[in-house]
Design an enzyme around this catalytic site. Structure first.
Site, PDB file in Angstrom:
ATOM      1  N   LYS A   1      60.820  50.792  20.632  1.00 27.79           N
ATOM      2  CA  LYS A   1      61.357  51.949  19.386  1.00 27.79           C
ATOM      3  C   LYS A   1      62.506  51.298  18.816  1.00 27.79           C
ATOM      4  CE  LYS A   1      61.197  55.762  21.725  1.00 27.79           C
ATOM      5  NZ  LYS A   1      60.872  55.227  23.075  1.00 27.79           N
TER       6      LYS A   1
ATOM      7  N   ARG B   1      61.756  58.758  34.202  1.00 25.34           N
ATOM      8  CA  ARG B   1      61.917  58.755  32.735  1.00 25.34           C
ATOM      9  C   ARG B   1      60.348  58.845  32.283  1.00 25.34           C
ATOM     10  NH1 ARG B   1      65.543  54.256  31.365  1.00 25.34           N
ATOM     11  NH2 ARG B   1      65.279  54.537  29.244  1.00 25.34           N
TER      12      ARG B   1
ATOM     13  N   ARG C   1      66.419  44.504  30.796  1.00 28.21           N
ATOM     14  CA  ARG C   1      67.040  44.613  29.231  1.00 28.21           C
ATOM     15  C   ARG C   1      68.448  44.942  29.107  1.00 28.21           C
ATOM     16  NH1 ARG C   1      64.629  49.967  26.411  1.00 28.21           N
ATOM     17  NH2 ARG C   1      65.848  51.563  27.661  1.00 28.21           N
TER      18      ARG C   1
END
Ligand code: AMP
Length: 211
Positions: free
Chosen positions: A15, A169, A124
């Site tokens: 996103k 999450r 990341r």
């Protein structure tokens, strides 16, 4: 207020990576509740102190906190042309609150399997100066430790990007957030995108939705 776009999907679906392209195409400013909360945690504000524990645990911050944040954000002058929401709404009550205060014209849902998400998130990192997103395996800097976009040499990794927290999450996503997909589909607003392709291919598919 003009209509807004919602970028929807699990953590690590891409996103944040795709948001820049949509901002360029539509002129709608990106509103990432995750970024707003991380800034508040860094500044040590009351909001940050409230949110910190939930974020570190990989749980959702309570709806009333998030809704209050968005109510304030849409009062800003740059919201009049609509916004690009990234990471919001994440629960049905948040979506209901949004419906009352801002019209939504499209919900772009990026689909990625859980196992690829763990792999993606755990590697990341972002440029500390410009926020460009990288990945150890899938998107390293062209020149080691130098940002492709701004030449910056400092990089950040999120505290909640560990495997254990990512799994929490993801379970929050499946239990609290994914029901929103059907909710938006029922309103005819949902557009599904397969996120298991390269950044450019996913970007292309999103651009086609915006024409
Ligand atoms: P993100 O950067 O979108 O992955 O968000 C990071 C963390 O911030 C999440 O794991 C939640 O703890 C919190 N958060 C961000 N957006 C929301 C939201 N809309 N509702 C509840 N919690 C949120």
């Amino acid at each position: 207020m003009d209509s807004s776009i919602v970028l929807f999907g699990p953590p690590g679906a891409g996103k944040g990576t795709q948001a820049g392209r949509i901002v360029n195409a539509t002129g709608k400013p990106q509103v990432s509740t995750g970024d707003m909360l991380r800034a508040a945690v860094e500044e040590g504000t009351e909001l940050g102190r409230t949110a910190k524990g939930y974020m570190e645990a990989g749980e959702l911050v309570p709806d009333e906190v998030i809704i209050g944040l968005i109510e304030e954000r849409i009062k800003q002058p740059d919201a009049s042309g609509g916004l690009l929401f990234d990471g919001f709404p994440r629960t049905i009550p948040q979506a209901e609150a949004l419906q009352k205060i801002a019209p939504v014209s499209m919900v772009i849902a990026i689909h990625v399997e859980d196992e690829s998400i763990v792999e993606r998130i755990c590697g990341r990192f972002t440029c500390a100066s410009c926020g460009e997103v990288y990945h150890d395996l899938f998107r390293p800097c062209k020149v080691r430790d130098i940002c492709n976009s701004c030449g910056g040499t400092e990089f950040k990794r999120r505290a909640d990007d560990s495997e254990e927290t990512v799994r929490t999450r993801l379970s929050a996503y499946h239990s609290q957030t994914s029901p929103l997909e059907a909710w938006y589909e029922g309103q005819g607003l949902l557009r599904r995108i397969d996120g298991n392709h390269t950044i450019d291919q996913v970007g292309e598919a999103i651009s086609n939705l915006l024409i």
